[in-house]
Scaffold this active site. Structure first.
Site, PDB file in Angstrom:
ATOM      1  N   HIS A  50       0.829  -1.169  -0.151  1.00 53.77           N
ATOM      2  CA  HIS A  50       0.179   0.038  -0.184  1.00 53.77           C
ATOM      3  C   HIS A  50       0.889   1.317  -0.133  1.00 53.77           C
ATOM      4  CE1 HIS A  50      -3.426  -2.706   1.179  1.00 53.77           C
ATOM      5  NE2 HIS A  50      -2.291  -3.260   2.040  1.00 53.77           N
ATOM      6  N   SER A 108      15.615  22.331 -15.104  1.00 55.68           N
ATOM      7  CA  SER A 108      14.305  23.166 -15.511  1.00 55.68           C
ATOM      8  C   SER A 108      15.119  24.413 -16.264  1.00 55.68           C
ATOM      9  CB  SER A 108      13.706  23.431 -14.217  1.00 55.68           C
ATOM     10  OG  SER A 108      12.893  24.626 -14.564  1.00 55.68           O
ATOM     11  N   LYS A 130      16.483  22.496 -10.015  1.00 55.87           N
ATOM     12  CA  LYS A 130      15.506  21.086 -10.540  1.00 55.87           C
ATOM     13  C   LYS A 130      16.521  19.984 -10.884  1.00 55.87           C
ATOM     14  CE  LYS A 130      11.184  20.947 -11.108  1.00 55.87           C
ATOM     15  NZ  LYS A 130      10.324  19.978 -10.255  1.00 55.87           N
ATOM     16  N   GLU A 150      10.009   9.022 -16.261  1.00 52.98           N
ATOM     17  CA  GLU A 150       8.578   9.393 -16.598  1.00 52.98           C
ATOM     18  C   GLU A 150       8.045   9.120 -17.876  1.00 52.98           C
ATOM     19  OE1 GLU A 150      10.021  13.572 -15.084  1.00 52.98           O
ATOM     20  OE2 GLU A 150       7.751  13.915 -15.026  1.00 52.98           O
TER      21      GLU A 150
END
Ligand code: ARG
Length: 459
Positions: free
Chosen positions: A157, A278, A284, A291
């Site tokens: 979970h 970024s 960043k 992704e």
């Protein structure tokens, strides 16, 4: 101007929109190698059984080889008016060698030709993907061998559950990917029959030798029903299912990479090679590759659902609907290949943050099960009672803001008077993982042996 292939029956050419919706050359040109390979096998067979002369066969062979070079050099004049790769190559062949080129299509139809080409393309794709999956497995197994004893939290979970090791976690994916290879291998085995010679749908009266072309093209034999041969794409559906499942596995791993690199987790580091910055936020480090791997099932599963939907309710035999099989197959194979390459790269690149993983492994009362097991083993409590006692100890530790091992023996005995000092031996993360020696369990010795087995098997 009427089409050269069926101009006998036609006085006029197609409307612009007819041509636009009909043409597949924009994408099926990818199968040019397979198309030439199939035509070479077909021509050799036609000559062997005496349907065309040896001179014609030689001319066809030279012509097709020259066309292959033209395509490779980017000099082939692809034409939308010629619809697809099959007619583009055949028309060019006749342009180059004349009469003999027009004999190539004897005893053959574009229906068995395209069924053949797609099978050959898919078979090549499977072979390439299989090697790539093996490479990802190798990367995972090697990293797992290095980190067989590197403890980390195991989750259910996405909540802290029990301590495990980084190696054990990586090997879970090795098992999944191994089954993915198995699925592709099954698909390849069923796919490996040659539809060539089924002709339009009913076979042919020419004395062709389908066994010969099947053998030349590396198939186990010819397909056994000509209608099925031109009407079926279940090999492609199987391929797409296997690809979708594999992409789903990669996507789960990619999501973990995204979570693990999040600074609140800080479980692993990816180098500059596998992150991007970024354009506005100077701090960043984004895990873009992960992704994108996470996203790939969108299009790959989409291709599966797309082709299932095209095939559903389609009456026998060939229908032009089936021309829509190719883009999905190509896109799925190419994107799975990308996802596999990126995953192999990330696995080799990633470094676990060992100290942070160890801290996290002990957090969240992760050795509570070990405590309950100890109560069962040492005090002979029924497991349900042990669970209840442990729950009370967790609640107590939580209210005192300490770990289970931070409770004093007095605090423990206030809950269960028979608890002894020995309990502290099972409360550490190291003891917890060391104890999980059941086959397939997380004990570092187990994990090291499994990792070694995989590394050897994949060498
Ligand atoms: N481009 C077609 C396809 O991809 C080839 C087969 C066409 N056959 C036909 N009878 N129109 O399916």
């Amino acid at each position: 101007q009427a089409n050269a292939a069926w101009g006998g029956r036609y006085a006029a050419g197609p409307s612009a929109i007819m041509q636009a919706i009909n043409a597949s050359i924009g994408f099926d040109r990818k199968m040019w190698r397979q198309d030439i390979k199939g035509s070479l096998a077909h021509a050799a067979m036609l000559a062997h059984v005496g349907i065309i002369s040896a001179e014609d066969e030689a001319a066809i062979r030279d012509g097709l080889e020259a066309i292959g070079q033209e395509i490779e050099a980017g000099e082939f004049p692809f034409s939308e008016a010629l619809e697809d790769i099959h007619m583009n190559i055949e028309a060019r062949l006749t342009e180059r060698i004349g009469e003999a080129g027009k004999r190539l299509h004897t005893g053959r139809s574009r229906n068995d030709q395209v069924a053949l080409d797609v099978r050959l393309w898919t078979r090549d794709a499977i072979d390439g993907l299989d090697a790539q999956i093996a490479d990802v497995m190798r990367a995972l197994a090697e990293k797992a061998a290095e980190h067989a004893g590197t403890v980390m939290p195991g989750f259910t979970h996405l909540q802290p559950a029990q301590p495990t090791t980084f190696g054990h976690h990586l090997l879970a994916y090795v098992e999944m990917l191994s089954r993915d290879r198995g699925r592709l291998a099954d698909c390849r085995r069923r796919l490996n029959e040659s539809p060539l010679g089924a002709a339009a749908l009913c076979g042919t009266g020419f004395p062709i030798d389908r066994h010969m072309t099947a053998a030349t093209l590396g198939f186990d034999g010819p397909t056994r029903n000509s209608l099925d041969s031109v009407a079926s794409r279940d090999f492609a559906l199987e391929f797409l299912s296997a690809a979708a499942i594999c992409a789903t596995h990669l996507s789960r791993f990619a999501e973990e990479v995204v979570i693990w690199t999040n600074p609140y987790f800080n479980f692993i580091k990816l180098s500059d090679a596998f992150t991007t910055g970024s354009s506005i936020m100077p701090q960043k480090r984004n895990p873009d590759a992960a992704e994108l791997v996470r996203a790939k099932p969108g299009r790959i599963t989409g291709a599966l659902v797309g082709l299932l939907t095209v095939m559903k309710g389609l009456p026998l035999t060939y229908g032009k609907d089936m021309q829509e099989d190719k883009e999905g197959i190509f896109d799925a194979a190419e994107n799975l290949a990308l996802a596999l390459a990126a995953t192999a790269g990330m696995v080799r690149d990633m470094e676990p943050v060992v100290g942070r993983l160890a801290d996290a492994a002990g957090a969240g009362f992760s050795t509570a099960t070990d405590l309950a097991d100890w109560l069962v083993r040492e005090l002979k409590l029924p497991f349900r009672d042990a669970h209840h006692v442990t729950g009370r100890l967790v609640a107590k530790a939580e209210s005192l803001k300490v770990d289970l091992s931070g409770l004093t023996i007095g605090e423990m005995q206030a809950v269960e008077p028979r608890i002894t000092e020995a309990v502290f031996n099972v409360l550490s993360v190291a003891a917890s993982v060391r104890s999980r020696t059941s086959f397939g369990g997380t004990a570092p010795a187990n994990v090291a042996a499994m990792a070694r087995e995989w590394v050897e098997k994949l060498a």
